[in-house]
Design an enzyme around this catalytic site. Structure first.
Site, PDB file in Angstrom:
ATOM      1  N   LEU A 101       0.850  -1.175   0.000  1.00 28.35           N
ATOM      2  CA  LEU A 101       0.000   0.000   0.000  1.00 28.35           C
ATOM      3  C   LEU A 101       0.891   1.231   0.000  1.00 28.35           C
ATOM      4  O   LEU A 101       1.783   1.353   0.838  1.00 28.35           O
ATOM      5  CB  LEU A 101      -0.917  -0.002   1.226  1.00 28.35           C
ATOM      6  CG  LEU A 101      -1.729  -1.281   1.462  1.00 28.35           C
ATOM      7  CD1 LEU A 101      -2.601  -1.135   2.713  1.00 28.35           C
ATOM      8  CD2 LEU A 101      -2.590  -1.631   0.243  1.00 28.35           C
ATOM      9  N   CYS A 102       0.682   2.117  -0.968  1.00 30.32           N
ATOM     10  CA  CYS A 102       1.450   3.345  -1.060  1.00 30.32           C
ATOM     11  C   CYS A 102       2.958   3.043  -1.154  1.00 30.32           C
ATOM     12  O   CYS A 102       3.366   2.235  -1.984  1.00 30.32           O
ATOM     13  CB  CYS A 102       1.125   4.247   0.130  1.00 30.32           C
ATOM     14  SG  CYS A 102       1.732   5.944  -0.008  1.00 30.32           S
ATOM     15  N   THR A 103       3.757   3.624  -0.287  1.00 33.36           N
ATOM     16  CA  THR A 103       5.209   3.453  -0.351  1.00 33.36           C
ATOM     17  C   THR A 103       5.687   2.125   0.224  1.00 33.36           C
ATOM     18  O   THR A 103       6.897   1.895   0.303  1.00 33.36           O
ATOM     19  CB  THR A 103       5.909   4.616   0.373  1.00 33.36           C
ATOM     20  OG1 THR A 103       5.300   4.802   1.658  1.00 33.36           O
ATOM     21  CG2 THR A 103       5.792   5.906  -0.427  1.00 33.36           C
ATOM     22  N   THR A 121       3.433   3.345  -7.023  1.00 36.00           N
ATOM     23  CA  THR A 121       3.468   3.819  -5.645  1.00 36.00           C
ATOM     24  C   THR A 121       2.905   5.232  -5.665  1.00 36.00           C
ATOM     25  O   THR A 121       2.414   5.699  -6.704  1.00 36.00           O
ATOM     26  CB  THR A 121       4.899   3.772  -5.073  1.00 36.00           C
ATOM     27  OG1 THR A 121       4.848   4.067  -3.665  1.00 36.00           O
ATOM     28  CG2 THR A 121       5.819   4.769  -5.772  1.00 36.00           C
TER      29      THR A 121
END
Length: 332
Positions: A101-103, A121
């Protein structure tokens, strides 16, 4: 995919972590029984922002999970801990589906899981990910990427989109939609949509396409064209395209096709209609056309999808003591 493990260490982003806990760690056995067997996994007490979390199990538990989720990694300028990277790599080698999730993508990249794959990302860090890991095809313009057993998402709201995508893969569209309604979020946004649009997504009724969307969703059985939509909206086709891109991040035809596919999913899960009947109801025209678009978008033929998700969808729609609601096209 019944066992979900959330991989933790100091320095994770609490928002993405909380999303995963809310979706996979809540007791939703009234929708599907069993729901996910969920565990927080870390090397010991973990500090996330201002909070100190006590994991349920150690990182060695990741190798026993069906799905491993890695929340956002806060400091992308620093390498993630080797013990976390090693545990995530070992889980994937053991057969786990791994999602960031995300970074959190930086953790997957450090583990080598993204080499030779397309990934994403948060848009603010895609250049950093590309520069540090040149073997990854980084796509800065999408919400999430499903690359078989490895999935990555953009930031914040896109992390929720990926979590719901995983639920949809495991339990079908009707269950995922029910979870989305519980969380008061859109039931489906395609991974291929833009991470951000040229203007914020407005509240219902506060943009030029507000009246167009429900009009289209009530007419999915008709052979609508861009010109039909433009005429209804009272604007040129080019002007319509610009508004669609600004509001949805995608084109009118792609948005329309997505609505047809999602409506077909619900009909396959919750009715006895034949594929031919569903093709007509969703505006696909023929079963052949529906099968082609459905398999390309969902990954399996309509009949296979129905066999997989039919029972659990009916249970989810009925709910505890409730009758199944009337079917309506899915709204974005």
């Amino acid at each position: 995919m019944t066992t979900v493990a959330l991989a933790l260490t100091d320095g994770m982003l609490h928002f993405e972590l909380a999303l995963a806990v809310e979706v996979f760690g809540s007791d939703l056995t009234h929708l599907v029984d069993p729901w996910y067997d969920f565990a927080l996994c870390g090397p010991g007490p973990v500090r996330v922002g201002r909070f100190l979390l006590e994991p349920d199990r150690g990182l060695d538990h990741l190798v026993r999970a069906d799905t491993v989720i890695v929340p956002g990694w806060a400091d992308v300028d620093r390498d993630p801990p080797a013990e976390l990277v090693d545990a995530v790599r070992a889980a994937h080698e053991a057969g786990a589906r791994v999602a960031s999730l995300c970074t959190g993508a930086f953790v997957l990249a450090a583990a080598g899981l993204l080499d030779g794959r397309r990934a994403t990302t948060h848009w603010a860090h895609t250049d950093v990910l590309t520069g540090r890991h040149p073997r990854i095809t980084v796509d800065p313009d999408v919400l999430y990427v499903d690359s078989d057993s490895v999935l990555t998402s953009a930031g914040k709201a896109a992390a929720m989109d990926l979590c719901l995508h995983l639920v949809r893969l495991d339990h079908g569209a009707a269950v995922a939609n029910t979870v989305a309604r519980r969380l008061v979020v859109p039931p489906h946004r395609d991974g291929g949509q833009a991470q951000f649009v040229t203007s914020p997504v407005p509240a219902p009724g506060n943009h030029p396409l507000a009246a167009l969307f429900p009009w289209v969703l009530e007419r999915l059985d008709r052979p609508l064209t861009v010109e039909d939509l433009a005429r209804r909206a009272g604007m040129s086709s080019r002007h319509l395209g610009r508004h669609f891109r600004a509001v949805t991040g995608t084109t009118p035809l792609q948005w329309l096709l997505t609505q047809r596919i999602r409506y077909a999913q619900v009909l396959l899960e919750t009715t006895d209609d034949t594929v031919d009947t569903i093709a007509t109801a969703t505006g696909m025209g023929t079963a052949t056309t529906l099968r082609r678009h459905f398999a390309r978008a969902v990954g399996v033929p309509p009949d296979t999808y129905r066999r997989t998700f039919r029972t659990r969808a009916r249970d989810a729609l009925a709910g505890p003591g409730d009758g199944a609601p009337a079917l309506r096209p899915l709204r974005r």
